[in-house]
Design an enzyme around this catalytic site. Sequence first.
Site, short mmCIF file in Angstrom:
data_model
loop_
_atom_site.label_atom_id
_atom_site.label_comp_id
_atom_site.label_asym_id
_atom_site.label_seq_id
_atom_site.Cartn_x
_atom_site.Cartn_y
_atom_site.Cartn_z
CB THR A 109 7.37 -2.21 -6.23
OG1 THR A 109 7.18 -1.20 -7.22
CG2 THR A 109 8.72 -2.87 -6.44
CB CYS A 110 3.68 -1.59 -2.54
SG CYS A 110 3.62 -3.25 -1.84
N PRO A 111 2.69 0.61 -4.78
CG PRO A 111 1.25 2.47 -4.92
CD PRO A 111 2.71 2.07 -5.00
CB THR A 112 2.66 -0.79 -9.47
OG1 THR A 112 3.39 0.40 -9.20
CG2 THR A 112 2.28 -0.84 -10.93
#
Lengths: 74, 316
Positions: A10-13
């Site tokens: 998922t964001c921001p990973t």
Amino acid sequence: MQSIDLRGVTCPTNFVMAKLELEDVEVGTTVEFFLDDGEPVKNVPRSLKDEGHKLLGLQEREGYYVLTLEKGGE
Amino acid sequence: MAEQKIDLRNLKAGGFIKERGKDLFTVRLRVPGGRMSVDRLSKIAEVAQKYGKGYVHLSVRQSIELININFADFDAVVAELGEEQQKVASCGARVRVPTACGGCEYNPNGLVDTQKSALEVDQKLFGTATGHHKFKVCFAGCPFDCPKSAINDVGFQGAVWPKLDADGCISCGLCAKSCTEGALSMGADNKPVFDAARCIYCGDCIKVCPTGAWSAERKGYTVRIGGKWGRRPLVGTLYATFVPEERVVEFIATVLAWYQEKAEGAGRVRLGDVIIREGWQSLLERLRGYFPEYVVKETIAPQVIQSQLPLPGQHV
Ligand code: HEM
Ligand code: SF4
Ligand code: SF4
Ligand code: SF4
């Protein structure tokens, strides 16, 4: 061509992982990323472009997107 | 006459609100757009510690309110806050401190500099007496409208008009997919087709485009007028689009002049109710005289939200 699968991240990973992967790549090399539909595909390509990489293509496959980019210089 | 212990001029501007307890007041501080420097924040904390009861209240309109201040300490509180750095806010039938979201400075969604607009309106119009009722202004950076601009007397919302550079487009289809309004579809040539009539100027296409093929051709504020909340809520309606940031103060002043004039003798009545009584045409035509290039062709009356019992159609 090197493919980096960021599906399920998922964001921001996902963006941070893409950034780290690109650190080990030569400038001018073409790399592709697999991105989930939704927020990831809306955010990651644009953020990578802001980092100075060149976007070559973005195409939908079954349920996800393939982003092709060329690593930019500093 | 008893010796006067406090400077009554401090009270006149409003911002001192009587509390339940004997001699106790709330002091409402002026924080336009919710922006507060850390230095000021520590100063306020110091004053609140010294004169208050150990807490402050963050108001819904972004003010910091000092609680449980004894009226005998008014002058000291005002002096210690530093009259230049931290002013006291207003109450009553005046132009209130404008509210705003973070806008475009650091917020990824922001399309305009709401903070700058809020500061400017605060400097130029804050405290202006309306003669009738309170007058609230709000700035939202984009059509998400987090700060709820449309329930203010005048609500501003950042907007952009998107323009396509077809040569920069790599036909990924993201913009068409992201447009929640159905204003974009992919054409036979695999490039987006724009349907201007459906666009709400949110700029999502510009933000999502990975190559920057979309850009902003025009930028400014969408303006809604006549909103309020409270016992009888109204949602403001559309009067103008793409009002430039540098004409915001003039725009509000024009609405204010119409309000002052049309509500003459009507007592404590909010702008939205005056519009309903006078008809929206009157205000729209007045604005058209000064802002012909931005005012919309026609609008509708402020929209009534039925939030009180009995609801229409119900018999109690
Ligand atoms: C990526 C999308 C979004 C971002 C980045 C975002 C960001 C923000 C921010 C920064 C605030 C605080 C504004 C301030 O007080 O200065 C806020 C508040 C708010 N947002 Fe959003 N927002 C987003 C989407 C939405 C959506 C889709 C809605 C509604 C459907 C929404 C409704 C609200 C509301 C109602 C508030 C005010 C909350 C309150 O008064 O306590 N936001 N948002
Ligand atoms: S209104 Fe728009 S710019 Fe302002 S906080 Fe909400 S999403 Fe961000
Ligand atoms: S600005 Fe918003 S509504 Fe208009 S075309 Fe772009 S995404 Fe759609
Ligand atoms: S998002 Fe940009 S690149 Fe993708 S289809 Fe739309 S205009 Fe073309």
